[in-house]
Scaffold this motif. Sequence first.
Motif, short mmCIF file in Angstrom:
data_model
loop_
_atom_site.label_atom_id
_atom_site.label_comp_id
_atom_site.label_asym_id
_atom_site.label_seq_id
_atom_site.Cartn_x
_atom_site.Cartn_y
_atom_site.Cartn_z
N LEU B 197 -10.45 29.71 -7.20
CA LEU B 197 -9.14 29.29 -6.69
C LEU B 197 -8.87 29.91 -5.33
O LEU B 197 -8.29 29.27 -4.44
N ARG B 198 -9.32 31.15 -5.16
CA ARG B 198 -9.15 31.82 -3.86
C ARG B 198 -9.94 31.09 -2.78
O ARG B 198 -9.47 30.91 -1.66
N ALA B 199 -11.17 30.69 -3.14
CA ALA B 199 -11.99 29.95 -2.17
C ALA B 199 -11.31 28.64 -1.79
O ALA B 199 -11.28 28.24 -0.62
N LEU B 200 -10.73 27.97 -2.80
CA LEU B 200 -10.02 26.71 -2.53
C LEU B 200 -8.81 26.95 -1.63
O LEU B 200 -8.54 26.15 -0.71
N ALA B 201 -8.10 28.05 -1.88
CA ALA B 201 -6.92 28.36 -1.06
C ALA B 201 -7.32 28.60 0.39
O ALA B 201 -6.62 28.17 1.33
N ALA B 202 -8.48 29.26 0.59
CA ALA B 202 -8.95 29.51 1.97
C ALA B 202 -9.29 28.19 2.66
O ALA B 202 -8.93 27.96 3.82
N TYR B 203 -9.97 27.29 1.93
CA TYR B 203 -10.31 25.97 2.48
C TYR B 203 -9.02 25.22 2.84
O TYR B 203 -8.90 24.62 3.91
#
Lengths: 238, 221
Positions: B197-203
Amino acid sequence: MSGAGLAARGIAKRFGYREILRDVSLELEPGQICAIFGPNGAGKSTLLKVLACLTRPSAGEILWEGRPVKDGASLRAAMGMVGHGTFLYDLLTAEENLLFYGRLYRVGDLRRRVSEILERVGLGFAARDPVATFSRGMKQRLTIGRALLHRPRLLLMDEPFTGLDQAGRSLLIDLLREFRGGGGACLLISHDFAETLDVADRFLILNRGRIAGAGDCGAVGPADFARLYEDAVGQPPD
Amino acid sequence: MLAKSMAIVWKDVVVEFRAKEILAAVLIFAALVALIFGFAFDPVEHDLTGIFPGLMWVAYFFAGTLGLNRSFITEKQNDALQGLVLAPGDRSAIFLGKFLANWLFMTLVELILTPVFFALLNVSFKGGLLLAAVLALATVGFTAAGTFLSGLAANTRASEVLLPILLFPLLVPVVIGAVRATAGAMAGDAATAVAWLRALAAYDAVFVVVPFLVFEYLLEG
């Protein structure tokens, strides 16, 4: 010029190697209507797009109220435009289209202003009808209403008589006179020479991207205009 | 600026409510894909839990691309996009408005179809709030990148062909993030889900902010 209106200095526009506009300069004072004539492909619509900040000039500068126009924000807020397209959404009603544009321009007392404009352009009876059901003339009336909705100080109009019947043409001329009377400045591209010369104060003739002629509408009769136009363009006005 | 964006959202919702072009196309396409997967993988005989996240997200992204394609086509009719560009204020508000409207439509489709996917692929519903967070964040990334590229492709003649070609390579990180986070959420592995989810938030941050900053230049002729 007083610095209160619109000015263009040395405007050029190139698309690749093709030069559409070459060293075009003009001034437009408040309370003045200036007509632009010229044959197809003369660069009239491109000039209007440059002045409307829809496309950047390749050279030259535009001044609005004495200040150079950079991102066009102050000019866009003060300007109404009637272009080739109507800018309308077919699935929205006439009223919804104006409400939408009124929100974009943050028009105060919007619902009252929308009713007022619809009545003024003779579309009060069709306020709740989808634009998709409108005739070309009704769409053009609504387009003119959309351009006037936010009480602009500058109007840029490209062939505003298109699709209008005689009553619509008379209405547009009345609206333009009212607009000028209120201190508005208008730049008007048209092929309807007689009606436009009747309502405009000045005219410019554009040919192959250059201003090839200019004059005062009050001082030039139809025969003089026809001669001037032919000298500038190489063909008589239609 | 927010007022201009919200006006665009209102307009898009009213137009879509009348035309039913985007929602109908996306819903039907995604439902059909779910149905075809159901026939192809025989969920009665096989446990599809392992591949379920991949099947669901591929269907959503392919179907969603149909909707994104329509997004700027309505603005090209009658040169309406010029009307938006001429309006005062920051032109990035156009991107924000179109993005929010697309996110709203896509979220609505997912709310309707996610239970259908679980049912048709015979997978028991798991994940709860974590799955809702994955749906929300992955949809932000997808619609932000898609809205930007839809605006870019709108000025070309082959916009409907160009959009998927431009969009799909850019979506690879969202696909990976969404699939892994969904798998984590469904397996009850909160740590894995939160990491993705953190990776998605960064994207999402990149693909909301960058288009927002450059959209003005995209609209210039």
